[in-house]
Motif scaffolding. Structure first.
Motif: not given
Length: 206
Positions: A15-19, A50-54, A100-107
């Protein structure tokens, strides 16, 4: 046919967190496309909110089956960079699912590509990889009097003993590198004084 291939050492999650978005990369070895799809379905079931399972997977020692899915992310920003990371690392018989669990910041597209590809690379580093080499299966047949010493000699010389079966005679199944077959045949005739039977079988990886 490939002489060797690399795959993930074990199933696991990194697991990692990005923005502020959480990215969980689940990796697993998969022998067939059906196994890969079953693993994807299992991860989806574990993360229904989850928002996405790619996902991406590569099956076959020659990478003959490759598939990727963006699962709702902008086209080419998730599954493809995941697949590219697997193929760049020369991984085979492997499936990756990034949740991916979306954290509110678009990448943005570039950020997503780096995130999805990057978390797969990190997961491979964290879980480790193994190299599997192609070998020929072979059976050695000896009488009961010689069987114990033969098995010990095989193990002592670094041969891969896969199975030992006791019947009228003792059958020892081994794995041999292709280039070692003739040398082994000569060694076997020597140590058994010509009494051991030897039969070549098919090919496998190990």
């Amino acid at each position: 046919m490939q002489d060797e291939y690399r795959t993930v050492a074990r199933e696991g999650v990194h697991e990692t967190e990005i923005s502020r978005s959480r990215f969980l990369c689940a990796l697993a070895p998969a022998a067939t496309e059906e196994e890969a799809q079953a693993f994807v379905a299992r991860v989806r079931k574990e993360h229904p909110t989850a928002n996405h399972n790619c996902y991406a997977y590569v099956i076959g020692a020659d990478a003959s089956v490759q598939k990727a899915s963006d699962d709702g992310e902008p086209g080419g920003t998730a599954g493809v960079p995941m697949l590219q990371m697997l193929t760049r690392r020369e991984m085979r018989y492997v499936v990756a699912v990034v949740t991916r669990y979306f954290g509110g910041v678009k990448l943005g597209a570039g950020g997503l590509i780096r995130a999805y590809g990057g978390v797969v690379g990190e997961a491979l580093d964290a879980l480790g990889t193994v190299t599997r080499r192609r070998f020929r299966l072979a059976t050695v047949t000896v009488d009961h009097a010689r069987a114990g010493k033969m098995e010990n000699d095989l193990r002592a010389t670094g041969r891969a003993v896969r199975d030992v079966r006791y019947a009228e005679k003792v059958t020892i199944e081994i794995g041999l590198p292709e280039g070692d077959v003739e040398r082994f045949r000569a060694w076997l005739a020597d140590v058994s004084a010509g009494t051991a039977g030897f039969e070549l079988g098919g090919e496998a990886y190990g």
